[in-house]
Design an enzyme around this catalytic site. Structure first.
Site, PDB file in Angstrom:
ATOM      1  N   LYS A 127       0.804  -1.120  -0.126  1.00  0.00           N
ATOM      2  CA  LYS A 127      -0.048  -0.430  -0.176  1.00  0.00           C
ATOM      3  C   LYS A 127       0.679   0.841   0.276  1.00  0.00           C
ATOM      4  CE  LYS A 127      -1.617   1.763   4.090  1.00  0.00           C
ATOM      5  NZ  LYS A 127      -1.853   3.476   3.953  1.00  0.00           N
ATOM      6  N   ASN A 128       2.232   1.179   1.164  1.00  0.00           N
ATOM      7  CA  ASN A 128       2.717   2.399   1.192  1.00  0.00           C
ATOM      8  C   ASN A 128       3.464   2.846  -0.195  1.00  0.00           C
ATOM      9  OD1 ASN A 128       1.291   3.289   3.577  1.00  0.00           O
ATOM     10  ND2 ASN A 128       2.780   2.201   4.813  1.00  0.00           N
ATOM     11  N   ARG A 165      -4.281  10.246   3.452  1.00  0.00           N
ATOM     12  CA  ARG A 165      -2.555  11.954   4.026  1.00  0.00           C
ATOM     13  C   ARG A 165      -1.546  11.727   2.764  1.00  0.00           C
ATOM     14  NH1 ARG A 165      -3.982  14.079   8.732  1.00  0.00           N
ATOM     15  NH2 ARG A 165      -5.693  12.433   7.932  1.00  0.00           N
ATOM     16  N   CYS A 218      -5.790  13.018  12.096  1.00  0.00           N
ATOM     17  CA  CYS A 218      -6.303  12.068  12.298  1.00  0.00           C
ATOM     18  C   CYS A 218      -6.328  10.641  13.096  1.00  0.00           C
ATOM     19  CB  CYS A 218      -5.866  11.365  11.062  1.00  0.00           C
ATOM     20  SG  CYS A 218      -4.710  10.512  10.713  1.00  0.00           S
ATOM     21  N   ARG A 276       0.574  14.156  12.705  1.00  0.00           N
ATOM     22  CA  ARG A 276       0.698  14.010  10.395  1.00  0.00           C
ATOM     23  C   ARG A 276       0.726  15.255  10.380  1.00  0.00           C
ATOM     24  NH1 ARG A 276      -0.839   8.324   7.391  1.00  0.00           N
ATOM     25  NH2 ARG A 276      -0.147   7.045   9.490  1.00  0.00           N
ATOM     26  N   ILE A 305       2.762  18.349   7.739  1.00  0.00           N
ATOM     27  CA  ILE A 305       3.872  18.168   6.501  1.00  0.00           C
ATOM     28  C   ILE A 305       5.167  19.528   6.716  1.00  0.00           C
ATOM     29  CG2 ILE A 305       2.505  17.267   4.987  1.00  0.00           C
ATOM     30  CD1 ILE A 305       1.518  19.803   4.365  1.00  0.00           C
ATOM     31  N   ASP A 360       4.392   0.075  11.841  1.00  0.00           N
ATOM     32  CA  ASP A 360       2.638  -0.406  11.120  1.00  0.00           C
ATOM     33  C   ASP A 360       2.517  -1.711  11.453  1.00  0.00           C
ATOM     34  OD1 ASP A 360       1.840   2.062   9.261  1.00  0.00           O
ATOM     35  OD2 ASP A 360       2.440   1.397   7.918  1.00  0.00           O
ATOM     36  N   ARG A 397      -9.152   0.030   4.171  1.00  0.00           N
ATOM     37  CA  ARG A 397      -7.955   0.867   3.707  1.00  0.00           C
ATOM     38  C   ARG A 397      -6.217   0.717   3.676  1.00  0.00           C
ATOM     39  NH1 ARG A 397      -6.064   5.216   6.998  1.00  0.00           N
ATOM     40  NH2 ARG A 397      -4.912   4.859   5.600  1.00  0.00           N
TER      41      ARG A 397
HETATM   42  C1  UD1 Z   1       4.172   6.925   8.544  1.00  0.00           C
HETATM   43  C2  UD1 Z   1       5.589   6.417   8.381  1.00  0.00           C
HETATM   44  C3  UD1 Z   1       5.960   4.787   7.274  1.00  0.00           C
HETATM   45  C4  UD1 Z   1       4.217   4.539   7.110  1.00  0.00           C
HETATM   46  C5  UD1 Z   1       3.752   5.491   6.817  1.00  0.00           C
HETATM   47  C6  UD1 Z   1       1.919   4.663   6.794  1.00  0.00           C
HETATM   48  C7  UD1 Z   1       7.912   6.455  10.059  1.00  0.00           C
HETATM   49  C8  UD1 Z   1       9.093   6.827   9.896  1.00  0.00           C
HETATM   50  N1  UD1 Z   1       7.153   6.625   8.697  1.00  0.00           N
HETATM   51  O1  UD1 Z   1       5.283   7.502   7.330  1.00  0.00           O
HETATM   52  O2  UD1 Z   1       7.098   3.681   7.647  1.00  0.00           O
HETATM   53  O3  UD1 Z   1       4.469   3.630   5.841  1.00  0.00           O
HETATM   54  O4  UD1 Z   1       3.348   5.958   7.922  1.00  0.00           O
HETATM   55  O5  UD1 Z   1       1.572   4.550   7.951  1.00  0.00           O
HETATM   56  O6  UD1 Z   1       7.847   4.896  10.601  1.00  0.00           O
HETATM   57  N2  UD1 Z   1       5.963  14.626  10.783  1.00  0.00           N
HETATM   58  C9  UD1 Z   1       6.280  16.108  10.839  1.00  0.00           C
HETATM   59  N3  UD1 Z   1       6.438  16.744   9.845  1.00  0.00           N
HETATM   60  C10 UD1 Z   1       6.438  16.245   8.056  1.00  0.00           C
HETATM   61  C11 UD1 Z   1       6.619  15.245   7.941  1.00  0.00           C
HETATM   62  C12 UD1 Z   1       6.616  14.121   9.505  1.00  0.00           C
HETATM   63  O7  UD1 Z   1       5.994  16.550  12.038  1.00  0.00           O
HETATM   64  O8  UD1 Z   1       6.184  17.289   7.487  1.00  0.00           O
HETATM   65  C13 UD1 Z   1       6.575  13.640  11.538  1.00  0.00           C
HETATM   66  C14 UD1 Z   1       4.727  12.605  11.364  1.00  0.00           C
HETATM   67  O9  UD1 Z   1       3.821  13.977  12.358  1.00  0.00           O
HETATM   68  C15 UD1 Z   1       4.858  11.822  12.320  1.00  0.00           C
HETATM   69  C16 UD1 Z   1       6.261  11.213  11.599  1.00  0.00           C
HETATM   70  O10 UD1 Z   1       7.321  12.951  11.462  1.00  0.00           O
HETATM   71  O11 UD1 Z   1       4.830  11.812  13.872  1.00  0.00           O
HETATM   72  C17 UD1 Z   1       6.913  10.325  10.605  1.00  0.00           C
HETATM   73  O12 UD1 Z   1       6.547  10.728   9.715  1.00  0.00           O
HETATM   74  P1  UD1 Z   1       6.399   9.864   8.410  1.00  0.00           P
HETATM   75  O13 UD1 Z   1       7.412   9.171   8.311  1.00  0.00           O
HETATM   76  O14 UD1 Z   1       6.624  11.291   7.142  1.00  0.00           O
HETATM   77  O15 UD1 Z   1       5.005   9.320   7.729  1.00  0.00           O
HETATM   78  P2  UD1 Z   1       4.182   8.900   6.795  1.00  0.00           P
HETATM   79  O16 UD1 Z   1       5.031   9.917   5.533  1.00  0.00           O
HETATM   80  O17 UD1 Z   1       2.748   9.180   6.748  1.00  0.00           O
END
Ligand code: UD1
Length: 428
Positions: A22-23, A93, A117, A122, A124, A307, A399
């Site tokens: 998925k990811n 997201r 969520c 989450r 950016i 995950d 999902r």
């Molecule tokens: C995350 C998981 C990924 C998983 C995906 C789906 C990690 C590091 N990442 O990726 O392995 O496949 O969920 O469930 O385990 N953050 C910020 N600012 C940003 C971006 C991120 O503060 O601009 C924080 C997020 O809130 C979170 C952490 O960093 O606490 C990890 O974020 P990120 O790796 O970007 O999340 P996903 O890409 O959703």
């Protein structure tokens, strides 16, 4: 609305194959924007998040043609809009993954700000700071991020505060045509990042270092070209079924993924007393003695994946002793633990730590899936609980898992999915 009903205590054993990740699939779909024409993706999981990403692409003017259960053509020749609305970002997201490719191809993108969520904020901010370093200008108003690159995208060194998967992906995609070289330092190293880099390189981009903490992207002129690409196998779906082997003890073999993508998870299963047999794109987990307690903490790859936290905690809930599970990636990711406690588990949450006191049995109960992985874990718990467990809010599971119930039936589980009236399903 649908619920999943499980009668616990029946042997669950055998062999299953996992789908594409998925990811990875979601980000590869977004990346097709970079290559005007028809790209073909195969091994795409048939799950609701993929359907949402299809809608995002269609909103932008792409056409998505489903070729079979696991393959699709995406024609991005006529993409002529740059906006992804809140209704789609709120559903998923990962919709924000179109930001990088849109800016790279058109110099513009408008993406709704993700809100909270189920599993946390989450944010950016790292995506935005990184793209700013490449010359992208941002205006944020009325809940939308307006990105533009009036002077083009310029290669730069970007050091991420945290190895964010989403930020690494957006930066890789945004920089494919940048002037000069972009270096992403403290980049995420997940296998899905490598899959995306492979796709971009097949399309004609020059990305090196994916899978290491330093990724370099040398900008290339002109459009990238469309390709056919097979999505990498889903290590998390695989880990979920292998965790079922760890939980019930009877051998569960999973095919279609790389066991090295689950390195630390499999090591923890071994520490719990499981036998792990690794092969080429296959792995089997079984256990004969008691479940030994272990501590885990989630971290970016190659650390323990967030995950897999819920599924592993479900196994530890029946360990002979106490384990500590620490969640470092997302806040609010322990919500399923209180549902598991309703089934007789003994889990105490303190901040981002969970103290899991193993119990010798669980009892079936009505429970609610709080999120995707938590939902899958409650179903797991139902497999070993005494009596019947009914898991509601199963749209969370849809999902990310294709045919979860059918695959469990093929392993011998007594489980079925059926519809109930809305008011019976959701009583809060
Ligand atoms: C995350 C998981 C990924 C998983 C995906 C789906 C990690 C590091 N990442 O990726 O392995 O496949 O969920 O469930 O385990 N953050 C910020 N600012 C940003 C971006 C991120 O503060 O601009 C924080 C997020 O809130 C979170 C952490 O960093 O606490 C990890 O974020 P990120 O790796 O970007 O999340 P996903 O890409 O959703």
């Amino acid at each position: 609305m649908d619920v999943i009903r499980i009668e616990g205590g029946h042997p669950v054993t055998g062999e299953v194959s996992v789908e594409g990740a998925k990811n990875s699939a979601l980000k590869l779909m977004a990346a097709t924007i970079l290559a005007p024409g028809v790209s073909t993706l195969t091994n795409v999981p048939n799950i609701s998040d993929v359907h949402v990403m299809g809608k995002v692409l269609k909103r932008l003017g792409a056409s998505v043609e489903v070729l079979g259960p696991h393959s699709m053509n995406i024609d991005t020749s006529d993409v002529d809009k740059w906006e992804t609305p809140y209704e789609l970002v709120a559903k998923m997201r990962a919709s924000t993954a179109v930001l990088g490719p849109l800016v790279a191809r058109f110099g513009h993108a408008v993406v709704a700000m993700p809100g909270g969520c189920q599993i946390g904020a989450r944010k950016i901010d790292m995506h935005i700071l990184g793209l700013e370093a490449l010359g992208v200008k941002f205006d944020i108003d009325h809940g939308y991020i307006h990105a533009s690159a009036p002077d083009g995208i310029k290669g730069a060194m970007v050091t991420l505060d945290f190895a964010s998967v989403g930020a690494t992906e957006n930066l890789m995609m945004a920089s494919v045509h940048a002037e000069g070289v972009t270096t992403i330092d403290n980049a995420a190293r997940e296998p899905e990042i490598v899959d995306l880099a492979n796709l971009l390189n097949e399309m004609g981009a020059k990305v090196s270092g994916a899978g290491t903490p330093v990724i370099e992207v040398e900008g290339v002129p002109g459009d990238l070209h469309p390709v056919a690409h097979e999505v990498v196998g889903d290590r998390i779906e695989a880990g979920t079924f292998l965790a079922i082997g760890a939980l019930t003890g009877a051998p569960v073999r999973v095919n279609g993924f790389e066991p090295r993508h689950l390195g630390l998870v499999l090591k923890k299963f071994e520490q719990m007393g499981c036998t792990v047999e690794r092969g080429v794109r296959t792995c089997q987990v079984s256990r004969s003695g008691p479940i030994r307690p272990v501590d885990i903490q989630t971290l970016p790859f190659p650390g323990f994946p967030t995950d897999m936290q819920a599924q592993t905690m479900c196994v530890l809930a029946m360990a002979a002793g106490e384990s500590i599970v620490t969640e470092n990636v997302f806040e609010n990711r322990f919500m399923f633990a209180s549902e598991l406690d309703r089934m007789g588990a003994d889990i105490t949450i303190e901040g981002h730590h969970a103290l899991v006191h193993g119990v010798s049995s669980l009892s079936g109960a009505p429970v609610k899936a709080p999120d995707l992985r938590g939902g899958a874990s409650l179903v797991m718990a139902g497999l070993v609980a005494e009596g019947f467990t009914t898991v509601s809010n199963v749209y969370h599971i849809d999902r990310g898992y294709e045919g979860y119930v059918d695959k469990l039936v093929s392993l011998g589980a007594h489980i079925e999915r059926h519809s109930v009236p809305d008011d019976e399903e959701d009583q809060d």
